[in-house]
Design a protein around this motif. Structure first.
Motif, PDB file in Angstrom:
ATOM      1  N   SER A  13       0.852  -1.179   0.000  1.00 11.53           N
ATOM      2  CA  SER A  13       0.000   0.000   0.000  1.00 11.53           C
ATOM      3  C   SER A  13       0.886   1.227   0.000  1.00 11.53           C
ATOM      4  CB  SER A  13      -0.890   0.019   1.245  1.00 11.53           C
ATOM      5  OG  SER A  13      -1.516   1.271   1.396  1.00 11.53           O
ATOM      6  N   GLU A  14       0.401   2.292  -0.582  1.00 13.45           N
ATOM      7  CA  GLU A  14       1.119   3.562  -0.534  1.00 13.45           C
ATOM      8  C   GLU A  14       0.775   4.339   0.733  1.00 13.45           C
ATOM      9  OE1 GLU A  14       0.249   5.619  -4.156  1.00 13.45           O
ATOM     10  OE2 GLU A  14       1.448   4.242  -5.374  1.00 13.45           O
ATOM     11  N   LYS A  15      -0.266   3.875   1.481  1.00 11.77           N
ATOM     12  CA  LYS A  15      -0.747   4.603   2.659  1.00 11.77           C
ATOM     13  C   LYS A  15      -0.121   4.136   3.970  1.00 11.77           C
ATOM     14  CE  LYS A  15      -5.296   5.381   0.643  1.00 11.77           C
ATOM     15  NZ  LYS A  15      -6.722   5.110   0.797  1.00 11.77           N
ATOM     16  N   SER A  16      -0.258   2.810   4.270  1.00 15.00           N
ATOM     17  CA  SER A  16       0.176   2.314   5.581  1.00 15.00           C
ATOM     18  C   SER A  16       0.240   0.789   5.584  1.00 15.00           C
ATOM     19  CB  SER A  16      -0.798   2.767   6.673  1.00 15.00           C
ATOM     20  OG  SER A  16      -2.067   2.144   6.477  1.00 15.00           O
ATOM     21  N   TRP A  17       0.848   0.251   6.661  1.00  9.59           N
ATOM     22  CA  TRP A  17       0.858  -1.200   6.828  1.00  9.59           C
ATOM     23  C   TRP A  17      -0.553  -1.717   7.066  1.00  9.59           C
ATOM     24  CZ3 TRP A  17       5.346   0.713   9.813  1.00  9.59           C
ATOM     25  CH2 TRP A  17       6.554   0.423   9.184  1.00  9.59           C
ATOM     26  N   GLU A  18      -1.357  -0.948   7.800  1.00  6.74           N
ATOM     27  CA  GLU A  18      -2.734  -1.359   8.058  1.00  6.74           C
ATOM     28  C   GLU A  18      -3.526  -1.470   6.760  1.00  6.74           C
ATOM     29  OE1 GLU A  18      -1.139   1.083   9.647  1.00  6.74           O
ATOM     30  OE2 GLU A  18      -1.166   0.538  11.773  1.00  6.74           O
ATOM     31  N   ASP A  19      -3.333  -0.510   5.867  1.00  7.74           N
ATOM     32  CA  ASP A  19      -4.011  -0.543   4.578  1.00  7.74           C
ATOM     33  C   ASP A  19      -3.537  -1.724   3.742  1.00  7.74           C
ATOM     34  OD1 ASP A  19      -5.891   0.755   2.731  1.00  7.74           O
ATOM     35  OD2 ASP A  19      -4.106   1.172   1.508  1.00  7.74           O
ATOM     36  N   ALA A  20      -2.239  -2.016   3.788  1.00  5.34           N
ATOM     37  CA  ALA A  20      -1.710  -3.172   3.065  1.00  5.34           C
ATOM     38  C   ALA A  20      -2.322  -4.464   3.604  1.00  5.34           C
ATOM     39  CB  ALA A  20      -0.188  -3.217   3.183  1.00  5.34           C
ATOM     40  N   THR A  21      -2.489  -4.537   4.928  1.00 10.49           N
ATOM     41  CA  THR A  21      -3.105  -5.715   5.549  1.00 10.49           C
ATOM     42  C   THR A  21      -4.546  -5.864   5.098  1.00 10.49           C
ATOM     43  OG1 THR A  21      -1.654  -5.498   7.466  1.00 10.49           O
ATOM     44  CG2 THR A  21      -3.649  -6.821   7.747  1.00 10.49           C
ATOM     45  N   ARG A  22      -5.281  -4.775   5.119  1.00 14.27           N
ATOM     46  CA  ARG A  22      -6.680  -4.822   4.649  1.00 14.27           C
ATOM     47  C   ARG A  22      -6.759  -5.245   3.180  1.00 14.27           C
ATOM     48  NH1 ARG A  22      -6.856  -0.152   7.888  1.00 14.27           N
ATOM     49  NH2 ARG A  22      -8.160  -0.468   9.724  1.00 14.27           N
ATOM     50  N   ASN A  23      -5.858  -4.714   2.361  1.00  9.94           N
ATOM     51  CA  ASN A  23      -5.829  -5.086   0.940  1.00  9.94           C
ATOM     52  C   ASN A  23      -5.595  -6.588   0.771  1.00  9.94           C
ATOM     53  OD1 ASN A  23      -6.123  -2.398   0.239  1.00  9.94           O
ATOM     54  ND2 ASN A  23      -3.967  -2.084  -0.226  1.00  9.94           N
ATOM     55  N   ALA A  24      -4.690  -7.134   1.557  1.00  6.90           N
ATOM     56  CA  ALA A  24      -4.377  -8.564   1.456  1.00  6.90           C
ATOM     57  C   ALA A  24      -5.579  -9.424   1.823  1.00  6.90           C
ATOM     58  CB  ALA A  24      -3.195  -8.908   2.355  1.00  6.90           C
ATOM     59  N   VAL A  25      -6.227  -9.090   2.928  1.00  9.31           N
ATOM     60  CA  VAL A  25      -7.387  -9.879   3.369  1.00  9.31           C
ATOM     61  C   VAL A  25      -8.534  -9.742   2.376  1.00  9.31           C
ATOM     62  CG1 VAL A  25      -9.130 -10.130   5.178  1.00  9.31           C
ATOM     63  CG2 VAL A  25      -6.728  -9.806   5.798  1.00  9.31           C
ATOM     64  N   LYS A  26      -8.768  -8.528   1.902  1.00 11.79           N
ATOM     65  CA  LYS A  26      -9.849  -8.304   0.936  1.00 11.79           C
ATOM     66  C   LYS A  26      -9.621  -9.091  -0.350  1.00 11.79           C
ATOM     67  CE  LYS A  26     -12.441  -4.582  -1.260  1.00 11.79           C
ATOM     68  NZ  LYS A  26     -12.564  -3.129  -1.415  1.00 11.79           N
ATOM     69  N   GLN A  27      -8.389  -9.045  -0.859  1.00  8.29           N
ATOM     70  CA  GLN A  27      -8.072  -9.764  -2.095  1.00  8.29           C
ATOM     71  C   GLN A  27      -8.138 -11.279  -1.888  1.00  8.29           C
ATOM     72  OE1 GLN A  27      -7.655  -8.077  -4.928  1.00  8.29           O
ATOM     73  NE2 GLN A  27      -7.448  -9.937  -6.125  1.00  8.29           N
ATOM     74  N   ALA A  28      -7.593 -11.766  -0.772  1.00 12.17           N
ATOM     75  CA  ALA A  28      -7.611 -13.208  -0.487  1.00 12.17           C
ATOM     76  C   ALA A  28      -9.037 -13.718  -0.342  1.00 12.17           C
ATOM     77  CB  ALA A  28      -6.806 -13.511   0.763  1.00 12.17           C
ATOM     78  N   SER A  29      -9.916 -12.899   0.226  1.00 11.85           N
ATOM     79  CA  SER A  29     -11.298 -13.339   0.462  1.00 11.85           C
ATOM     80  C   SER A  29     -12.088 -13.546  -0.828  1.00 11.85           C
ATOM     81  CB  SER A  29     -12.031 -12.351   1.365  1.00 11.85           C
ATOM     82  OG  SER A  29     -12.281 -11.135   0.681  1.00 11.85           O
ATOM     83  N   LYS A  30     -11.561 -13.068  -1.936  1.00  9.72           N
ATOM     84  CA  LYS A  30     -12.227 -13.300  -3.221  1.00  9.72           C
ATOM     85  C   LYS A  30     -12.148 -14.761  -3.643  1.00  9.72           C
ATOM     86  CE  LYS A  30     -11.541  -8.630  -4.960  1.00  9.72           C
ATOM     87  NZ  LYS A  30     -10.897  -7.787  -5.999  1.00  9.72           N
ATOM     88  N   SER A  31     -11.101 -15.471  -3.208  1.00 11.14           N
ATOM     89  CA  SER A  31     -10.961 -16.878  -3.593  1.00 11.14           C
ATOM     90  C   SER A  31     -10.889 -17.824  -2.398  1.00 11.14           C
ATOM     91  CB  SER A  31      -9.718 -17.070  -4.474  1.00 11.14           C
ATOM     92  OG  SER A  31      -8.564 -16.689  -3.768  1.00 11.14           O
ATOM     93  N   VAL A  32     -10.684 -17.285  -1.200  1.00  8.82           N
ATOM     94  CA  VAL A  32     -10.586 -18.114   0.006  1.00  8.82           C
ATOM     95  C   VAL A  32     -11.766 -17.785   0.909  1.00  8.82           C
ATOM     96  CG1 VAL A  32      -9.219 -18.592   2.071  1.00  8.82           C
ATOM     97  CG2 VAL A  32      -8.068 -18.181  -0.109  1.00  8.82           C
ATOM     98  N   LYS A  33     -12.509 -18.790   1.296  1.00  6.94           N
ATOM     99  CA  LYS A  33     -13.666 -18.599   2.168  1.00  6.94           C
ATOM    100  C   LYS A  33     -13.317 -19.007   3.597  1.00  6.94           C
ATOM    101  CE  LYS A  33     -15.800 -17.375  -1.451  1.00  6.94           C
ATOM    102  NZ  LYS A  33     -15.498 -16.025  -1.816  1.00  6.94           N
ATOM    103  N   ASN A  34     -14.112 -18.541   4.534  1.00  8.19           N
ATOM    104  CA  ASN A  34     -13.987 -18.899   5.956  1.00  8.19           C
ATOM    105  C   ASN A  34     -12.675 -18.429   6.582  1.00  8.19           C
ATOM    106  OD1 ASN A  34     -16.486 -20.348   5.821  1.00  8.19           O
ATOM    107  ND2 ASN A  34     -15.366 -22.022   4.848  1.00  8.19           N
ATOM    108  N   ILE A  35     -12.198 -17.233   6.199  1.00  7.84           N
ATOM    109  CA  ILE A  35     -10.980 -16.693   6.802  1.00  7.84           C
ATOM    110  C   ILE A  35     -11.240 -16.448   8.286  1.00  7.84           C
ATOM    111  CG2 ILE A  35      -9.408 -14.716   6.883  1.00  7.84           C
ATOM    112  CD1 ILE A  35      -9.700 -14.501   3.848  1.00  7.84           C
ATOM    113  N   ARG A  36     -10.333 -16.936   9.117  1.00  2.56           N
ATOM    114  CA  ARG A  36     -10.473 -16.795  10.569  1.00  2.56           C
ATOM    115  C   ARG A  36      -9.539 -15.750  11.148  1.00  2.56           C
ATOM    116  NH1 ARG A  36     -12.013 -22.078  13.611  1.00  2.56           N
ATOM    117  NH2 ARG A  36     -13.888 -22.624  12.458  1.00  2.56           N
TER     118      ARG A  36
END
Length: 66
Positions: A13-36
């Motif tokens: 992310s160009e903004k922050s580590w938190e934003d990069a983390t959110r981007n990763a989870v959001k993108q992963a959730s498109k193909s991975v279900k039941n993220i805990r």
């Protein structure tokens, strides 16, 4: 009994580590279900001309296999 699988995901992310983390989870959730959970295993930045230009995270995302 639940079976949990862990995958490793890299994101940025160009903004922050938190934003990069959110981007990763959001993108992963498109193909991975039941993220805990997501564990930030590593953080780094890209520096250009003495300025931080990009935040990077290495996540371990766990999800239940059904």
């Amino acid at each position: 009994m639940a079976i949990i699988k862990v995958i490793e995901v890299l994101a940025n992310s160009e903004k922050s580590w938190e934003d990069a983390t959110r981007n990763a989870v959001k993108q992963a959730s498109k193909s991975v279900k039941n993220i805990r959970s997501a564990y930030v295993a590593d953080q780094s930045v890209v520096v250009k001309d003495n300025d931080v230009t990009e935040f990077r995270v290495n996540l371990k995302i766990s999800f239940e296999v059904k």
